[in-house]
Design an enzyme around this catalytic site. Structure first.
Site, PDB file in Angstrom:
ATOM      1  N   GLY A  12     -63.260 -74.704  30.424  1.00 27.12           N
ATOM      2  CA  GLY A  12     -62.530 -73.852  31.373  1.00 27.12           C
ATOM      3  C   GLY A  12     -63.362 -72.797  32.082  1.00 27.12           C
ATOM      4  NE  ARG A  93     -53.493 -87.883  31.144  1.00 27.46           N
ATOM      5  CZ  ARG A  93     -52.898 -88.647  30.229  1.00 27.46           C
ATOM      6  NH1 ARG A  93     -53.052 -88.400  28.950  1.00 27.46           N
ATOM      7  NH2 ARG A  93     -52.119 -89.644  30.586  1.00 27.46           N
ATOM      8  CG  HIS A 111     -67.934 -85.038  40.730  1.00 24.95           C
ATOM      9  ND1 HIS A 111     -67.419 -85.691  39.635  1.00 24.95           N
ATOM     10  CD2 HIS A 111     -69.136 -85.605  40.984  1.00 24.95           C
ATOM     11  CE1 HIS A 111     -68.270 -86.626  39.251  1.00 24.95           C
ATOM     12  NE2 HIS A 111     -69.314 -86.589  40.051  1.00 24.95           N
ATOM     13  CG  ASP A 147     -64.987 -88.137  40.629  1.00 26.78           C
ATOM     14  OD1 ASP A 147     -64.118 -87.276  40.420  1.00 26.78           O
ATOM     15  OD2 ASP A 147     -65.681 -88.616  39.724  1.00 26.78           O
ATOM     16  CD  GLU A 176     -69.650 -77.605  38.368  1.00 25.39           C
ATOM     17  OE1 GLU A 176     -68.504 -77.499  37.913  1.00 25.39           O
ATOM     18  OE2 GLU A 176     -70.525 -78.304  37.826  1.00 25.39           O
TER      19      GLU A 176
HETATM   20  C1  GRF Z   1     -67.629 -79.167  35.384  1.00 30.48           C
HETATM   21  O1  GRF Z   1     -68.967 -79.564  35.391  1.00 30.48           O
HETATM   22  C2  GRF Z   1     -66.879 -79.814  36.508  1.00 30.48           C
HETATM   23  O2  GRF Z   1     -67.662 -80.045  37.635  1.00 30.48           O
HETATM   24  C3  GRF Z   1     -66.464 -81.141  35.921  1.00 30.48           C
HETATM   25  O3  GRF Z   1     -66.166 -80.861  34.578  1.00 30.48           O
HETATM   26  C4  GRF Z   1     -66.892 -79.699  34.159  1.00 30.48           C
HETATM   27  C5  GRF Z   1     -65.864 -78.718  33.660  1.00 30.48           C
HETATM   28  O4  GRF Z   1     -66.436 -77.563  33.125  1.00 30.48           O
HETATM   29  N1  GRF Z   1     -65.361 -81.716  36.635  1.00 30.48           N
HETATM   30  P1  GRF Z   1     -65.521 -76.317  32.829  1.00 30.48           P
HETATM   31  O5  GRF Z   1     -64.401 -76.805  31.903  1.00 30.48           O
HETATM   32  O6  GRF Z   1     -64.973 -75.829  34.125  1.00 30.48           O
HETATM   33  O7  GRF Z   1     -66.414 -75.321  32.157  1.00 30.48           O
END
Ligand code: GRF
Length: 203
Positions: A12, A93, A111, A147, A176
């Site tokens: 998270g 999921r 992603h 994706d 991210e």
């Molecule tokens: C991240 O790398 C995101 O890009 C991918 O799953 C990971 C989730 O990490 N979809 P977090 O749970 O947000 O720390």
């Protein structure tokens, strides 16, 4: 006002960066609920600490049968197709086509690669092992595929000779945490126009 629902399955950290960003003064997005597909998800505690209601949907249902439960929770928290945004943040999921159609172009995902390269799981490792010199992260709208929905924004991350898979993943994650809140802000300001596969940002 956009009502936000966030779906998680684990750590998270993206969810946390979004919630902190919203707390820092974004007034037109209201985080309503965090839903986890796993009861043990670390993100649940983080969401509670930030004062956001949490729910768990971990039953053994598949496809739309499972997603109906999600929709009923989202609607209970007033995250509807008319006023809502659903953000997948490490949600493990696949969504059913029914869910995707219901919240058409109102579901986003993050992603950890420059799509369409390296979709699916372990994307940082796939990019590292492939030997690419530049990778990164992508925020996109969710369609029925894996994706594969229209790309909203991407950030690139160089792969350094000194990188391990872990150091590379960490630098991607930092990006991210910047990119996802930025995309949510654009959405909330009605600045994203989807034309086929292209998402135009009207600044
Ligand atoms: C991240 O790398 C995101 O890009 C991918 O799953 C990971 C989730 O990490 N979809 P977090 O749970 O947000 O720390």
């Amino acid at each position: 006002m956009i009502n936000l629902g966030i779906l998680i399955s684990g750590r998270g950290s993206n969810m946390e960066s979004i919630l902190n960003f919203l707390k820092s003064g974004v007034t037109n997005v209201c985080p309503k609920v965090v839903i986890s597909s796993k009861p043990e998800a670390e993100g649940l505690k983080k969401a509670s600490a930030l004062g956001i209601p949490t729910k768990i949907v971990s039953m053994e249902l598949k496809g739309w049968d499972y997603d109906k439960e999600l929709v009923s929770i989202l609607q209970k928290y007033d995250v509807n197709p008319e006023n809502g945004l659903v953000c997948l943040a490490g949600y493990m999921r696949l969504l059913s086509p029914e869910f995707v159609v219901k919240y058409k172009m109102r579901i986003m995902n993050i992603h950890p690669s420059l799509l369409p390269s390296f979709p699916g799981l372990n994307s940082q490792k796939k990019a590292y092992d492939y030997g690419v010199k530049v990778t990164g992260c992508t925020v996109h709208f969710v369609d029925e595929g894996l994706d594969s929905g229209p790309i909203i924004a991407q950030k690139q991350v160089p792969v350094l000779d000194s990188d391990t898979y872990e150091t590379l993943s960490e630098r991607i994650l930092q990006q991210e945490h910047i990119l996802y809140p930025y995309c949510i802000k654009l959405f909330s300001e009605d600045k994203l126009v989807v034309k086929g596969r292209r998402v135009i940002v009207t600044l």
